[in-house]
Design a protein around this motif. Structure first.
Motif, short mmCIF file in Angstrom:
data_model
loop_
_atom_site.label_atom_id
_atom_site.label_comp_id
_atom_site.label_asym_id
_atom_site.label_seq_id
_atom_site.Cartn_x
_atom_site.Cartn_y
_atom_site.Cartn_z
N PHE A 297 -2.56 -2.53 6.00
CA PHE A 297 -1.90 -3.59 5.57
C PHE A 297 -0.45 -4.18 6.33
CE2 PHE A 297 -4.19 -3.83 1.58
CZ PHE A 297 -4.83 -2.46 1.58
N GLY B 277 -6.46 -5.42 -2.22
CA GLY B 277 -5.13 -5.21 -1.83
C GLY B 277 -4.01 -4.78 -2.99
N LEU B 278 -2.77 -4.79 -2.49
CA LEU B 278 -1.82 -4.03 -3.41
C LEU B 278 -1.23 -5.42 -4.30
CD1 LEU B 278 -0.25 -2.03 -0.67
CD2 LEU B 278 -1.32 -0.98 -2.84
N TYR C 220 2.62 -0.65 -8.36
CA TYR C 220 1.63 -1.42 -7.77
C TYR C 220 0.15 -1.08 -8.65
CZ TYR C 220 4.68 -2.87 -4.12
OH TYR C 220 5.98 -3.30 -3.39
N ALA D 126 -3.87 -8.92 2.63
CA ALA D 126 -4.95 -8.37 2.20
C ALA D 126 -5.76 -7.09 2.51
CB ALA D 126 -6.09 -9.47 1.83
N GLN E 106 -3.80 -1.27 -7.39
CA GLN E 106 -4.96 -1.47 -6.31
C GLN E 106 -6.53 -1.55 -6.82
OE1 GLN E 106 -4.99 1.02 -2.73
NE2 GLN E 106 -5.48 -0.86 -1.66
#
Lengths: 113, 114
Positions: free
Chosen positions: B89, A43-44, A36, B106, A38
């Protein structure tokens, strides 16, 4: 118990230079592995995932690539870094009967200048 | 494609108050809903999760509820403490062979003031 390692922890690289980030997992076999990214305060974003050795799926087109040379090793690479590649790179794993549950590594903070 | 919307984006509460974060998902086949807590500069940590065969789950001061009909789920934190301050999250996924893709919201930045 399972542990996940990432290195390096931080990296500052010039634009156009190559990149290699490594992730290894201990204490489990045949894990699913994930990369991932960021961006700062964001966000991811899933970049790649792998369900086995040599099996890589890409989620978004970009100048990054991933490889899985061993069962518990996952590598993120680039031939030429862009400024937009800066961010916090997180490796994650899931395994066994509970493959939904993903556990993250400590991350690599990459700054491209 | 699949999407998870999370609200609010920021939340400020006084210590001892409750905090609620809500998420809505689009894929009706989703069957797993985890929540992650990310402290500044650290990795996201799984704090609680719920599966589609359960409507509510509690773990001490945190709880998650799921409404499959409305396709939304929520995180509830009671008796908040300053150490609860972090970004939270939500995510949703469904099983697909040997791979389970998590779709993340988000994030919500929670600040707990002493």
């Amino acid at each position: 118990s399972q542990t996940i390692h990432q290195w390096p922890a931080t990296l500052v690289q010039p634009v156009g230079s190559p990149l290699s980030l490594e992730c290894t997992v201990e204490g489990t076999s045949n894990p699913n592995l994930y990369w991932y990214r960021q961006a700062a305060g964001r966000g991811l974003q899933l970049l790649f995932y792998s369900v086995g050795i040599g099996q890589i799926s890409s989620e978004v087109p970009q100048n990054l690539s991933a490889s899985r040379p061993q069962d518990r090793q996952f590598i993120l690479s680039s031939k030429k870094l862009l400024l937009s590649d800066s961010g916090f790179y997180l490796c994650a794993w899931s395994s066994g009967d509970r493959r939904n549950e993903q556990f993250f590594g400590p991350g690599t903070r990459l700054t491209v200048l | 494609g699949e999407n998870v919307e999370q609200h609010p984006s920021t939340l400020s509460v006084q210590e001892g108050d409750s905090a609620v974060i809500k998420c809505t998902y689009s894929d009706s086949a989703s069957n797993y809903f985890p929540w992650y807590k990310q402290e500044l500069g650290k990795r996201p940590q799984l704090i609680i999760d719920i599966r589609s065969n359960v409507g509510e789950k509690k773990d001490q001061r945190i709880a998650v509820t799921l409404n499959k009909t409305a396709k939304h789920f929520s995180l509830h934190i009671t008796e908040t403490q300053p150490e609860d301050s972090a970004v939270y999250f939500c995510a949703a996924s469904r099983s697909s062979g040997g791979y389970n893709k998590l779709i993340f919201g988000a994030g919500t930045r929670l600040a707990v003031h002493p």
